[in-house]
Write an enzyme that holds these catalytic residues in place. Sequence first.
Site, PDB file in Angstrom:
ATOM      1  N   TYR A 201      -1.219  -0.747  10.909  1.00 51.30           N
ATOM      2  CA  TYR A 201      -1.562  -1.547   9.813  1.00 51.30           C
ATOM      3  C   TYR A 201      -0.348  -1.242   8.742  1.00 51.30           C
ATOM      4  CZ  TYR A 201      -3.258  -2.000   4.947  1.00 51.30           C
ATOM      5  OH  TYR A 201      -3.479  -1.803   3.532  1.00 51.30           O
TER       6      TYR A 201
ATOM      7  N   LYS B 278       2.309  -3.833   6.972  1.00 53.59           N
ATOM      8  CA  LYS B 278       2.607  -3.781   5.403  1.00 53.59           C
ATOM      9  C   LYS B 278       4.044  -3.745   5.044  1.00 53.59           C
ATOM     10  CE  LYS B 278      -1.360  -4.693   3.657  1.00 53.59           C
ATOM     11  NZ  LYS B 278      -1.448  -6.184   2.814  1.00 53.59           N
TER      12      LYS B 278
ATOM     13  N   SER C 274       0.879  -1.149   0.151  1.00 52.03           N
ATOM     14  CA  SER C 274       0.107  -0.104   0.059  1.00 52.03           C
ATOM     15  C   SER C 274       1.042   1.291  -0.050  1.00 52.03           C
ATOM     16  CB  SER C 274      -0.856   0.032   1.409  1.00 52.03           C
ATOM     17  OG  SER C 274      -1.466   1.266   1.509  1.00 52.03           O
TER      18      SER C 274
END
Length: 337
Positions: A150, A154, A126
């Site tokens: 989050y 990643k 992302s």
Amino acid sequence: MPETVLVTGGAGYIGSHACVALLEAGYRVVALDNLSNSKREAIARIEEIAGASLVFEQVDLLDRAGLEALFRNHAPNAVIHFAGLKAVGESTEQPLRYWQNNVGGSAVLLDVMRRSGVRKLVFSSSCTVYGAPETLPLTEEAPLQTVNPYGRTKLAVEEMLRDLHASEPGWNISILRYFNPVGAHPSGMIGEDPLGIPNNLMPFITQVAVGQRERLSVFGGDYPTRDGTCIRDYIHVLDLVDGHLKALQWLEGKPGIGAHNLGTGQGQTVLEVVKGFERATGVSIPYDIVERRPGDAPAVFADPALARRELGWSAELGIDAMCADAWNWQQKNPSGY
Ligand code: NAD
Ligand code: UD1
């Protein structure tokens, strides 16, 4: 024999669109999902759109024995790894769940791949790995810095992949950094189906349009942008999944490991998205400008030149198609699947 691709998270928003595109391109597809954030109905709809069947296995990535059995039974040649948890707010409340699922789940998957001799992977990363950007547009060379759990999961998986490739150069790995995926398949049969109140802009807009929510809150009207609202790089989910097919082809050239931005390169403000939605659908979206949302960067958009050069990919669809297709899905499925 056509290539068999394992799609983890295959019942989810992006995974379901990828399964359709892979089936249409002639791949055999094995979709894995624990259905923690998706419905089995998505699988039936994928098959209906593509006019072809896939193998679906309800398996959790953390279930090593289940994953080993899947690799034994279906012998995939490559993996596209979408499965993961993705809600930023939830990740700050339940960080261990995010680390265990996203990082722990990826570690199990990679180990089972290794032991099965499968070393071709496309990973869903992302633009969150760039944090709050200092220079725009964002190239893949921009510093990596994350601002929430989050995002850290990643980045941790990206680093795990670089370590793995350094230790065993036989791996070929494509890391795709998505900007803001929106829209749906033009059939309106599959789309984004968030649980509860949507966190993201486009599902909130379509829920206002369909009458499930009264008004959109625009988070912040005093950013240093052309109309005071934040700029993001929205990308149609069909263009996004096309990037994955291009990445699979790129892996055939044995490139080693590489990361590519998947964005249009065109930033849109929140109010431009609202206006685009009204233009594309004829439905007006009442909104209020409210306080900024903590953690939002004023502007984030990609430089997609590397993906164009190396993958031969670029986004084709504009904001009107993104809005029209998101609205078509919402209208046909007012409460999701
Ligand atoms: P999604 O939640 O719709 O799909 C993810 C799927 O993975 C779900 O169906 C869920 O049930 C499944 N899953 C989660 N943990 C699992 C586990 N341990 N075992 C098996 N299945 C599991 O999300 P999406 O929007 O399709 O996102 C796909 C991927 O792309 C995610 O990794 C996400 O972080 C990444 N991504 C998404 C966006 C976005 O805006 N949608 C942006 C950037 C990156
Ligand atoms: C969010 C995530 C990011 C993730 C991305 C995936 C946060 C802080 N970041 O990014 O990690 O990679 O989704 O697409 O959650 N907005 C409103 N009103 C709303 C919802 C959103 O004004 O009800 C605004 C936001 O302030 C933002 C823009 O719309 O400026 C887009 O928001 P969103 O869809 O949540 O995406 P991102 O914030 O870019």
